[in-house]
Design an enzyme around this catalytic site. Structure first.
Site, mmCIF file in Angstrom:
data_model
loop_
_atom_site.group_PDB
_atom_site.id
_atom_site.type_symbol
_atom_site.label_atom_id
_atom_site.label_comp_id
_atom_site.label_asym_id
_atom_site.label_seq_id
_atom_site.Cartn_x
_atom_site.Cartn_y
_atom_site.Cartn_z
ATOM 1 N N CYS A 80 0.805 -1.309 -0.030
ATOM 2 C CA CYS A 80 0.035 -0.100 0.017
ATOM 3 C C CYS A 80 0.855 1.393 0.024
ATOM 4 C CB CYS A 80 -0.837 0.042 1.217
ATOM 5 S SG CYS A 80 -2.045 -1.156 1.416
ATOM 6 N N HIS A 143 -1.430 7.102 3.999
ATOM 7 C CA HIS A 143 -0.164 6.188 4.382
ATOM 8 C C HIS A 143 1.166 6.795 3.991
ATOM 9 C CE1 HIS A 143 -0.331 1.719 4.563
ATOM 10 N NE2 HIS A 143 0.018 2.169 5.855
#
Ligand SMILES: *[C@@H]1O[C@H](CO)[C@@H](O)[C@H](O)[C@H]1NC(C)=O
Ligand SMILES: *[C@@H]1O[C@H](CO)[C@@H](O)[C@H](O)[C@H]1NC(C)=O
Length: 419
Positions: A80, A143
């Site tokens: 991710c 993220h």
């Protein structure tokens, strides 16, 4: 009157004329809007249009019908956070610095654990678009570092509603998932305590909020005649998967399918809003996923990588080939299937070209503009390099792929062959 006075006056007149023509130019030449829809751990095979047998993604299938479907499109990394950093910088993680060593990757460390967050020296697409007059919003998962100096508003986004990390929990306390939810720079609650109904039952209202936040932003930008970049990054298909009560139990595929159905509903709602506001002619919408579906044998995650080998964490096709659709009548030739070998990093270069923004030339950019392919032009050859951590694992070129390493490292069977 001296010669000098005359020339000052003349210069003033020239400047006034330039300013006037510039402002007329601004009014008549509307900048296109961009929406990047990035799913979390959704697989290539999860969409009806890619052959998922339950056919539970009518809105995405319709989006593909009206736009262009990409069969051979890759994320820049099978995890991710480096995948997202590559998307926003147009650069491979080994160039933008947001990567681990392969040893770290192998042992479950993410770049946040190792390098903290995205470097200030990196130029993210919202920073470039902001200079060109855009307003940028992230709705969903960031993220690229959860410490204050790394958060989205420090890296070009004007607005943010979402969470800094994966919602399975904070890195300091994995037993009590309580990651924060931010509204811009203010923490407005905790993921589970304030926005979930029941974690074990895979229930949460977050996708609904992410849909509402996207639509509210689009409406506000339209009312202000403001060009915008919306990065819509919901995380409902990342373990532990979730949907709201409305979608609970609706899928034939279990909780994962419920999450997909709710996201599909969201895509439909956003495209419908664009049409209602007359923005469809001036907006490019790109849909994909950050990496392949995770291979975990629980109700946690039942994503499909279609016919492809392995999943998330690996550089086999199942880990990196993404369900990709481009939509926008003014930029995308409708109803086409493209076999262009593409990368999520190409979105960076494509949007900048359409927005009339110069791509930085003092650093290497790995993305390539796909504007002519989107417009129906010929496909072109280019290599795609697949890294894990700092190690080059494989290269795709044309119809061929060379594997230098064949470690699987999927969660299903650590270090064994995944099928
Ligand atoms: C976020 O903040 C803005 C501006 O302060 C406010 O208008 C909006 O209602 C807030 N949204 C949420 C979901 O808290
Ligand atoms: C989630 O949404 C439902 C339906 O709109 C609502 O009844 C419920 O109170 C919401 N739950 C939370 C935790 O916000």
């Amino acid at each position: 009157m001296s010669a000098c006075e005359v020339s000052v006056r003349q210069a003033f007149v020239v400047i006034v004329i330039i300013v006037m023509t510039q402002s007329i130019h601004c009014v008549s030449m509307k900048k296109p809007n961009f929406i990047f829809m990035l799913m979390d751990d959704m697989g290539w095979g999860d969409l009806g249009v890619f052959g998922e047998p339950s056919m539970e993604t009518p809105n995405l299938d319709q989006m593909a019908k009206e736009g262009m479907l990409f069969t051979d499109f890759y994320s820049a990394n099978p995890l991710c956070s480096p995948s997202r950093a590559a998307l926003l910088t147009g650069r491979l993680p080994i160039r933008n610095g947001f990567y681990t060593s392969n040893y770290h990757g192998h042992n479950g460390y993410t770049p946040q654990n190792i390098v903290g967050g995205i470097a200030d020296t990196e130029i993210l697409i919202p920073e470039l678009l902001k200079h060109a007059g855009y307003t940028n919003k992230l709705v969903g998962k960031w993220h690229l570092g959860h410490l204050p100096q790394y958060l989205p508003l420090k890296h070009g986004f004007d607005e943010w509603f979402g969470s800094p990390n994966c919602h399975f929990g904070p890195y300091d306390d994995k037993t009590t998932p309580n990651i924060p939810v931010y509204n811009n720079s203010e923490m407005v609650g905790r993921y589970y305590e304030n926005f979930a109904i029941d974690r074990k039952k895979h229930l949460s209202n977050m996708t609904q909020l992410y849909i509402q936040e996207a639509i509210k932003f689009i409406k506000r930008m339209t009312a202000n005649e403001q060009p915008f970049f919306l990065y819509w990054a919901p995380d409902a298909t990342h373990a532990p998967v979730y949907s709201s009560l409305t979608f609970k139990g609706k899928s034939r595929r279990g909780p994962y399918g419920d999450a997909v159905m709710e996201l599909d509903f969201g895509v439909g709602a956003i495209l419908k809003e664009l049409k209602a506001l007359g923005l469809d002619k001036n907006t490019l919408v790109l849909f994909s996923s950050d990496n392949g579906a995770a291979e975990v044998d629980t109700a946690f995650n039942d994503g499909s990588n279609g016919p492809f080998l392995c999943g998330k964490q690996t550089t086999f096709e199942g880990g990196i080939r993404e369900p990709t659709i481009a939509w926008g009548p003014s930029f995308v030739s409708p109803g086409k299937v493209s076999h262009q070998v593409g990368s999520l990093m190409d979105w960076f270069s494509t949007a900048l070209e359409l927005g009339g923004v110069k791509v930085p030339d003092e650093r290497v950019i790995d993305g390539m503009s796909l504007t002519s392919v989107l417009a129906g032009g010929p496909e072109f050859d280019r290599p795609i390099f697949h890294y894990r951590g700092n190690t080059l694992f494989a290269v795709r070129y044309g119809l061929h792929k060379a594997h230098y390493w064949t470690w699987t490292n999927s969660w299903k069977e650590y270090n064994s062959v995944c099928v």
